[in-house]
Design a protein around this motif. Structure first.
Motif, PDB file in Angstrom:
ATOM      1  N   HIS A 191       0.864  -1.140   0.071  1.00  0.00           N
ATOM      2  CA  HIS A 191       0.044   0.069   0.065  1.00  0.00           C
ATOM      3  C   HIS A 191       0.709   1.354  -0.186  1.00  0.00           C
ATOM      4  N   SER A 192       2.005   0.986  -0.120  1.00  0.00           N
ATOM      5  CA  SER A 192       3.125   2.391  -0.121  1.00  0.00           C
ATOM      6  C   SER A 192       2.891   2.979  -1.634  1.00  0.00           C
ATOM      7  N   GLU A 193       3.515   4.101  -1.739  1.00  0.00           N
ATOM      8  CA  GLU A 193       3.482   4.855  -2.986  1.00  0.00           C
ATOM      9  C   GLU A 193       4.342   4.056  -4.136  1.00  0.00           C
ATOM     10  N   PHE A 194       5.458   3.577  -3.856  1.00  0.00           N
ATOM     11  CA  PHE A 194       6.145   2.839  -4.704  1.00  0.00           C
ATOM     12  C   PHE A 194       6.027   1.312  -4.751  1.00  0.00           C
ATOM     13  N   GLY A 195       5.319   0.888  -3.788  1.00  0.00           N
ATOM     14  CA  GLY A 195       5.246  -0.524  -3.357  1.00  0.00           C
ATOM     15  C   GLY A 195       6.141  -1.252  -2.752  1.00  0.00           C
ATOM     16  N   PHE A 196       7.164  -0.450  -1.802  1.00  0.00           N
ATOM     17  CA  PHE A 196       8.256  -0.925  -0.870  1.00  0.00           C
ATOM     18  C   PHE A 196       8.304   0.121   0.122  1.00  0.00           C
ATOM     19  N   ASP A 197       8.893  -0.123   1.268  1.00  0.00           N
ATOM     20  CA  ASP A 197       9.462   0.690   2.374  1.00  0.00           C
ATOM     21  C   ASP A 197      10.910   0.790   2.125  1.00  0.00           C
ATOM     22  N   MET A 198      11.334   2.031   2.619  1.00  0.00           N
ATOM     23  CA  MET A 198      12.811   2.283   2.685  1.00  0.00           C
ATOM     24  C   MET A 198      13.327   2.744   4.017  1.00  0.00           C
ATOM     25  N   TYR A 199      14.710   2.391   4.445  1.00  0.00           N
ATOM     26  CA  TYR A 199      15.322   2.967   5.507  1.00  0.00           C
ATOM     27  C   TYR A 199      15.352   4.370   5.222  1.00  0.00           C
ATOM     28  N   ASP A 200      15.611   5.242   6.363  1.00  0.00           N
ATOM     29  CA  ASP A 200      15.706   6.767   6.342  1.00  0.00           C
ATOM     30  C   ASP A 200      17.273   6.789   6.134  1.00  0.00           C
ATOM     31  N   GLN A 201      18.110   5.860   6.639  1.00  0.00           N
ATOM     32  CA  GLN A 201      19.499   5.896   6.232  1.00  0.00           C
ATOM     33  C   GLN A 201      20.044   4.400   6.348  1.00  0.00           C
ATOM     34  N   LEU A 202      21.028   4.399   5.957  1.00  0.00           N
ATOM     35  CA  LEU A 202      21.681   2.820   5.853  1.00  0.00           C
ATOM     36  C   LEU A 202      21.942   2.306   7.105  1.00  0.00           C
ATOM     37  N   PRO A 203      21.483   1.031   7.414  1.00  0.00           N
ATOM     38  CA  PRO A 203      21.568   0.557   8.673  1.00  0.00           C
ATOM     39  C   PRO A 203      23.520   0.370   8.877  1.00  0.00           C
ATOM     40  N   PRO A 204      23.769   0.306  10.124  1.00  0.00           N
ATOM     41  CA  PRO A 204      25.210   0.528  10.487  1.00  0.00           C
ATOM     42  C   PRO A 204      25.988  -0.860   9.735  1.00  0.00           C
ATOM     43  N   ILE A 205      25.468  -1.772   9.754  1.00  0.00           N
ATOM     44  CA  ILE A 205      26.270  -3.092   9.087  1.00  0.00           C
ATOM     45  C   ILE A 205      26.477  -2.948   7.306  1.00  0.00           C
ATOM     46  N   ARG A 206      25.245  -2.227   6.755  1.00  0.00           N
ATOM     47  CA  ARG A 206      25.266  -2.034   5.554  1.00  0.00           C
ATOM     48  C   ARG A 206      26.297  -0.905   5.176  1.00  0.00           C
ATOM     49  N   ALA A 207      26.130   0.233   6.004  1.00  0.00           N
ATOM     50  CA  ALA A 207      26.911   1.566   5.986  1.00  0.00           C
ATOM     51  C   ALA A 207      28.615   0.843   5.913  1.00  0.00           C
ATOM     52  N   LYS A 208      28.596  -0.097   6.878  1.00  0.00           N
ATOM     53  CA  LYS A 208      30.169  -0.228   7.304  1.00  0.00           C
ATOM     54  C   LYS A 208      30.628  -1.257   5.936  1.00  0.00           C
ATOM     55  N   ARG A 209      29.892  -1.993   5.315  1.00  0.00           N
ATOM     56  CA  ARG A 209      30.038  -2.881   4.195  1.00  0.00           C
ATOM     57  C   ARG A 209      30.333  -1.997   3.143  1.00  0.00           C
TER      58      ARG A 209
END
Length: 1419
Positions: A1385-1403
């Motif tokens: 039911h969202s605009e694009f059909g998916f949810d997004m993080y406000d910012q990258l989670p720490p583990i993803r940012a670290k990678r």
């Protein structure tokens, strides 16, 4: 351009085309080259240059030379040419006769020059008289020690020993000894190869293998010795271990055949009688022993069966490794022998362990509890002998073959014995094989043996073995072969079951016992036009006997000329009665195979004449018990049964038997007298009259032999009057008498049907005016009306006899036949001009009151009805009973043991009685509709309701073993439904079960077999599309569906697709259109009209129109299981996508839209209210058939009625429960794979979809993660252009988006395509929302995955992550990096993080740091 000759061209056409070819001067496709004959001394090159005179001669002209005076030889061979002919000098004027005399070497030329010697002066001396015999008797003991065996001799005859002893006495050297031999006889016997090599110098021991014959030169022998000396020097410089190592290496590298050759040469040169006990210990070479053990084992391997070579070689290899460390076997002495050898015994001077092992005791049988599979062994009765059973040897089951400790014979050994030169062994082997076949066909080996015994025997060539044995000149062997062939082909219990069902409704008809047709792909015919392809008959004739018999045993035997051989056995050999019986049963089984096989039996020269003259004579004398028993000259019931089966094949075959072979007169002779007056044994007399009645019934079923009915009417009336008398419970022949009475009633039923057609045929003959019309039969309705009263009285008596425990079983056996006769009578009575409705209605009321209602309410019948479900074939498909062995090439009925298990034919089965009762009720309720209500209790009874419910959920399998029974059960189901069709509108209690009857009708329709097409037509016309049986249509069904849709909408709390709320309205429209829907389906089944008319004639008793009682070949059900999709599939086949990719026609046929709409309406109705009826169709097949909506035309799916109905069906097919069962990896029936169909859908979508949402949902459905990645690769690879128009939103797609995104994608090629389509802008959220979310989800989970992966996958992850970080499109970059979860039911059909989670940012930082360091290193 010259045309190619055709098979239809005449000789004149060929000559004319030849002249055209010669005048055109065109080069020929092939040229004739004459090669020179070197034996004649002709010159010429290798290529064979043609001579000048040959070039000048006109070629390729058809000329016919004068025929030679002498016939050519049967085995032509090339003419012999003398190589000395050219060297002989001959003169033209020389007389040929003198030349012949000069070269004449005939015996007369020699004898003519003989001169007798003068013996007048020669004295004559008579031999002296002695007491010794002449010639002198030579005892074996006198030659045992005269001369010893030499090293090169071996075994010698007595005569050779005498000659050797005489030469030794004369002081001469024996012939076999070499001049250089200096050893004594004892030393020569005990010397082995190692001793010879070690003791003799190299000069004396020459090479054993290399002879030097191939060396060209004067000193070839010297060169050979130099090579040998070099080899000896090299061997002497090596240690024994090195010699053994090199020997093993050499043996492993050489060809096994070459190794065998070397060992055989060694065996010829080394004496075989060398005793290992006399070897000097220093000379017993270990490597020599190993080589000898390998040689012995390889020799035994060569005698093994070819199919077991690989396994045995592997086992022997293990044994060799073990034997290398074992000492050589101990010497054979007299102490370790079980029997002391005597001096007088022949050939016992040299003790050999291998030949003496069998004298000892047998090893103990295998211990119990072993899990190792063992070879099956049988005794002479065909019984399987357990491997642990220790039987005494006097039974004759032990032998010196493999596994001598086990009793019995294996199949391989029996095959070997069957080809023995000893008559008794051949006879015993064939008899044992016959017993094994009988037990195998009865299923006695199923629980103890792996695989099928019969199939194994057939694959091993049993058919050819038996066919060769039939040609044996010894009558005993030939009789055993006949018995074995009968055991293979004939099942006595199958024939017994068919005889028991003969008196049932349409029981005289049967399916041909043909193997299931197998489509063969003939590559030779590919690409050829239809006119040049081989016909099926030509292909059949081109096949070998082995190929034909592998597919069809009966056809293979016919190809091997079995029928002429059986005729010879009957006519010339005149075997014993059991053999005659076996031959007649074999002929009967061949006649059941097909109509063509029956015709071959009839056409075989002198076969039918022999059977009729010897086993169905017109006159005979009573057999005398004092004389040897013989059946020649006496009537046989099996011969009459053969005629009956032949007559079943067709009306033409029946007419040939009656008229050309004189069967009509034989029927008259046999049936004009009582069985007790036939001068036969009582049992045989009853059997042959029973078969005579059955044959007559078959003929009357064609409208033939009815004049015989008029002639024998007094005898028939007398037989009817004696029915109660002959069915005496104390009579030991009661079962035979019952069969005779049932055969008589079947005859009267068929005569009644034929007589009922007389009036119609008479009227048709008058109005035909020269058109083809069957002639009216000689029997008319007036000839049969007098039988009804007598038979009705007997029926009443048998109904009353049900109360008697003694007469209950016989009464239950004959009542169904009486009911079948009454149905025939009243059915034909209603079609006669003399029909009186009022009197008939009163008569039917009286019949109902006095007979039918008491019969239905009787406690015996009520008890029988409780067995409905347990006796049913339809309801017990998954029962624990295992069918006996069935072979695809030799189908049978699988009846062995039928008395010991529930079934349709056993006495406790209610099917014969209920079928006859339902048949009669259907006829009388059609005449007197007011009687229908009186029989509602039958349909409302608890056993019938339970039986119908079980049938509605059953899924029976189709095979020869069940088809003959399923046909009778289908008759009962149809009659119950027919009665329900009359009762549902008038009886409210019956109407409550209308949906059950409708469900049974829907599942029965695709079950109906060939021959029941009329029943399918009646079901479609009456029940299936009747609104009375779709009770939901008029009891708030559509409203209930709409209410369910509203509740679903409130529960989801979001707008749904525009079609979901319309299913109820669509159902309401479909119920209104039921009559039109029925017309649509009947139109699309119009191709079955000829079969429907043929089936109608048979089922309604229109005998003069019946062409054969042999039912059509069992190729499958009458109506396909997916018949609700038939209008849609047939439209696709006519107008759908062609092989080239375009549409076959530019516009749809007239009425196509209406036909598709009716088809979709009916499918929607079945999916909502009759879901169980469609469970036989797999979900993937439903999806494939419905895809034809999009492939039929470029705009059919855009039509509003089709659009609404297809949306509704799509919502039903994509429910949660349906999605779990939808497996697209399984190919749909009729298609090679779903991927091929999907590829056509993608092409059609790109061409004509115009972004249609329905078509888009259809294309998206197979892209779920659980299905094959090849379909997703096709979208993102070959058809990437469709992504611009695939605008289906996540809300419009009724499939949860998680089915597309979970689990993460593991195909690297597909992930790269996802990434490329996103980065290049091919895939955008406003163009293709669903696949945009899918691609984002998979790429995001891939680049941030922490799972260990291959180096290539890890490099792709890092590369994608770096490229995403440096994207200039901020929106896409954020979507790829910050994607969280799909959200509908969202605009694009998916949810997004406000910012990258720490583990993803670290990678991400680590990847960028790694790139920077690599750049610095590069700088």
């Amino acid at each position: 351009m010259l045309r190619r000759p055709k098979p239809t061209d005449s000789e004149a056409d060929l000559l004319r085309e030849q002249e055209q070819f010669l005048t055109s001067g065109a080069p020929s496709a092939a040229s004739v080259v004459r090669r020179p004959d070197k034996r004649r001394g002709e010159a010429g090159g290798e290529g064979g240059e043609p001579n000048g005179e040959d070039e000048g001669r006109q070629r390729d002209v058809v000329t016919i030379e004068d025929l030679p005076d002498q016939l050519p030889s049967l085995t032509p061979a090339p003419p012999k040419k003398s190589r000395f002919k050219a060297s002989r000098v001959t003169f033209d004027d020389e007389d040929a006769g003198q030349r012949l005399d000069r070269h004449d070497t005939h015996i007369s030329a020699v004898l003519s020059r003989i001169v007798e010697r003068d013996t007048s002066s020669t004295p004559v001396s008579l031999p002296a008289l002695t007491g010794l015999a002449f010639p002198k008797v030579l005892h074996r003991s006198e030659t045992s020690s005269r001369v010893p065996l030499s090293s090169a001799g071996g075994r010698k005859s007595i005569f050779a020993c005498q000659i050797a002893a005489q030469r030794v006495k004369e002081g001469k050297t024996p012939l076999h000894c070499a001049p250089v031999a200096a050893q004594t006889p004892e030393t020569s016997m005990d010397t082995d190869q190692c001793d010879a090599v070690g003791d003799q110098p190299a000069e004396l021991s020459g090479p054993r293998l290399v002879s030097g014959q191939g060396l060209a030169g004067p000193d070839s022998s010297g060169e050979t010795m130099r090579i040998h000396m070099e080899n000896q020097a090299k061997l002497q410089g090596m240690s024994p271990s090195e010699i053994l190592q090199e020997q093993q290496k050499l043996v492993s590298q050489l060809d096994p055949r070459l190794v065998e050759f070397v060992r055989s040469r060694k065996a010829q040169s080394v004496p075989s009688s060398a005793s290992p006990s006399k070897h000097p210990q220093g000379k017993s070479s270990k490597e020599n022993f190993t080589l000898e053990s390998v040689s012995r084992e390889s020799g035994s391997c060569g005698a093994a069966v070819h199919s077991q070579k690989a396994q045995e070689v592997e086992m022997e290899g293990d044994e060799e490794e073990e034997e290398e460390e074992l000492p050589p076997p101990a010497a054979v002495t007299e102490k370790n022998l079980p029997v002391k050898p005597q001096k007088e015994w022949v050939h016992m001077n040299n003790l050999e362990r291998e030949k003496l092992e069998w004298i000892g005791d047998l090893p103990a049988p295998r211990r119990k509890g072993t899990k190792k599979a063992m070879q099956a062994r049988f005794d002479f009765a065909g019984t399987l002998i357990p491997p642990t059973e220790d039987l005494p040897t006097h039974l004759g089951l032990h032998h010196h073959g493999e596994e001598p400790e086990r009793a019995g014979y294996s199949l391989q050994e029996l095959f070997l014995l069957a080809r023995s030169q000893i008559i008794q062994q051949r006879n015993l082997a064939l008899s044992t094989l016959a017993n094994i076949l009988s037990k195998a066909r009865a299923g006695e080996y199923l629980s103890v043996l792996k695989g099928s015994v019969t199939s194994t025997l057939l694959d091993a060539g049993l058919l050819f073995l038996l066919r060769f044995a039939l040609d044996d000149g010894v009558e005993g062997v030939m009789s055993a072969a006949v018995h074995a062939l009968k055991a293979l082909l004939v099942c006595a219990e199958d024939e017994e079951c068919l005889d028991c069902t003969f008196s049932w409704f349409r029981g005289l008809a049967s399916f041909p016992l043909l193997p299931s047709a197998q489509m063969e792909e003939d590559e030779e015919d590919e690409g050829l036009p239809e006119s040049m392809r081989e016909t099926a008959k030509e292909k059949e004739e081109r096949k070998s006997d082995h190929d034909v018999s592998r597919q069809d045993v009966i056809k293979g035997l016919l190809k091997m000329k079995l029928l002429p051989r059986l005729r010879y056995i009957l006519e010339v050999v005149r075997p014993s009665p059991p053999v005659v019986q076996d031959v007649l049963e074999i002929l009967t089984r061949i006649a059941r195979h097909s109509s063509s096989s029956a015709t071959q039996v009839l056409d075989c020269p002198r076969l039918m004449e022999t059977v009729l003259s010897e086993f169905l004579p017109t006159s005979w004398t009573a057999p005398s018990p004092a004389l040897p028993q013989s059946v020649y000259g006496l009537p046989l019931a099996s011969a009459m049964k053969l005629l009956r089966v032949l007559a079943t094949a067709g009306r033409h075959a029946c007419a040939r038997l009656l008229n050309s072979f004189g069967v009509r007169e034989r029927l008259s002779h046999l049936l004009s007298a009582e069985p007790t007056e036939l001068l036969l044994e009582p049992a045989e007399a009853i059997r042959i009259t029973t078969e005579a009645y059955r044959l007559w019934a078959v003929a009357a079923g064609y409208g033939q032999a009815c004049k015989l009915y008029i002639d024998l009417y007094p005898g028939l009336a007398k037989a009817l009057q004696s029915v109660h008398r002959v069915l005496d419970p104390s009579d030991p022949l009661l079962p035979l008498q019952l069969q005779r009475v049932l055969a008589l009633l079947s005859l009267l039923t068929q005569v009644t049907h034929t007589a009922g057609c007389h009036q119609e045929l008479q009227a048709g003959l008058v109005s035909s005016q020269g058109e083809e019309c069957p002639p009216p039969p000689p029997v008319s309705w007036g000839h049969v009306t007098g039988l009804q009263a007598s038979l009705l009285g007997q029926l009443k008596g048998f109904v009353k006899s049900l109360d008697s425990p003694v007469q209950k079983e016989s009464s239950l056996a004959v009542i169904p036949a009486y009911l079948t006769y009454l149905e025939a009578y009243y059915h034909q009575l209603s079609r006669q001009s003399c029909f009186k409705p009022v009197e008939t209605l009163q008569e039917l009321e009286l019949l109902t009151l006095e007979v039918l209602l008491p019969l239905l309410s009787h406690h015996v019948v009520q008890g029988l009805m409780k067995n409905l479900k347990s006796s049913s074939v339809v309801c017990n498909v998954q029962s624990g009973h295992v069918d006996p062995e069935t072979i695809p090439s030799l189908p049978g009925l699988a009846c062995p043991g039928w008395r010991d298990r529930p079934g349709l034919v056993v006495p406790s089965s209610p099917f014969p009685l209920l079928t006859g009762l339902g048949l009669l009720l259907g006829t009388i309720t059609a005449i007197h509709k007011g009687l229908s209500c009186k029989f509602s209790g039958l349909l409302l009874s608890e056993p019938v309701i339970a039986y119908l419910r079980s049938c509605s959920q059953a899924m029976p399998t189709l095979s020869h073993t069940r088809a003959w029974l399923l046909r009778h059960e289908h008759h009962l189901l149809y009659m119950l439904l027919q009665l329900g069709h009359r009762l549902v509108p008038v009886v409210p209690l019956v109407a409550k079960h209308a949906s059950l009857y409708h469900q049974v009708a829907l599942v029965l329709l695709p079950w109906l077999l060939p021959g029941s097409e009329y029943l399918a037509h009646e079901l479609l016309s009456t029940i299936i599309f009747s609104k009375d049986f779709i009770s939901e249509a008029h009891s708030g069904g559509p409203e209930a569906v709409e209410l369910g849709e509203l509740r679903l909408q409130e529960k989801t709390q979001h707008p749904t697709s525009p079609s979901l709320q319309t299913v109820g309205a669509l159902l309401r429209e479909a119920c209104v259109q039921l009559a039109s829907i029925r017309g649509c389906f009947l139109t699309h089944l119009a191709h079955l009209e000829p079969s429907v008319l043929t089936s109608r004639d048979a089922l309604l008793g229109r005998n003069p129109w019946i062409s054969s009682h042999l039912l059509p070949e069992l190729t499958g059900p009458t109506v396909p299981s997916d018949w609700p999709f038939l209008p849609l599939v047939s439209l696709y086949e006519r107008a759908g996508v062609s092989d080239g990719g375009g549409l076959a026609v530019e516009e749809l046929p007239q009425g196509a839209l209406q036909a598709v709409s009716h088809c979709l309406q009916w499918l929607l109705l079945l999916e909502v209210w009759r879901e169980e009826a469609l469970k036989v169709i797999p979900p993937v097949a439903k999806l494939a058939r419905l895809s034809c909506v999009f492939l039929c035309s470029s705009d059919l799916f855009l039509e509003r009625p089709v659009q609404r109905l297809t949306w509704g069906l799509f919502r039903l097919l994509t429910r949660q429960s349906r999605l779990d069962s939808l497996d697209l990896n399984v190919p749909p029936p009729g298609l090679a794979s779903f991927q091929d169909l999907y590829s056509a859908l993608l092409t059609q979508y790109e061409a004509v979809s115009f972004g249609d949402r329905l078509f888009g949902c259809w294309v998206l459905l197979p892209l779920q993660r659980r299905y094959s990645a090849s379909m997703r690769l096709a979208v993102f690879g070959e058809h990437v252009g469709m992504l611009r128009s695939l605008g289906v939103t996540v809300e419009q797609l009724s499939v949860p988006i998680e089915r597309f995104t979970s689990p993460p994608e593991d195909s690297l090629a597909l992930l790269r395509l996802y990434f490329r389509s996103l980065v290049t802008g091919t895939l955008k959220p406003r163009w293709c929302p669903v696949l945009y979310v899918v691609a984002l989800s998979h790429v995001n989970s891939f680049i941030f995955s922490q799972d260990a992966a291959a180096q290539e996958v890890e490099a792709a992850r890092l590369s994608m992550l770096r490229k995403i970080h440096y994207l200039t499109d901020e929106v896409l970059r954020n979507h790829l990096l910050l994607f969280r979860l799909p959200q509908q039911h969202s605009e694009f059909g998916f949810d997004m993080y406000d910012q990258l989670p720490p583990i993803r940012a670290k990678r991400l930082e680590g990847v960028l740091r790694l790139q920077d360091s690599s750049v610095d290193k590069g700088d």
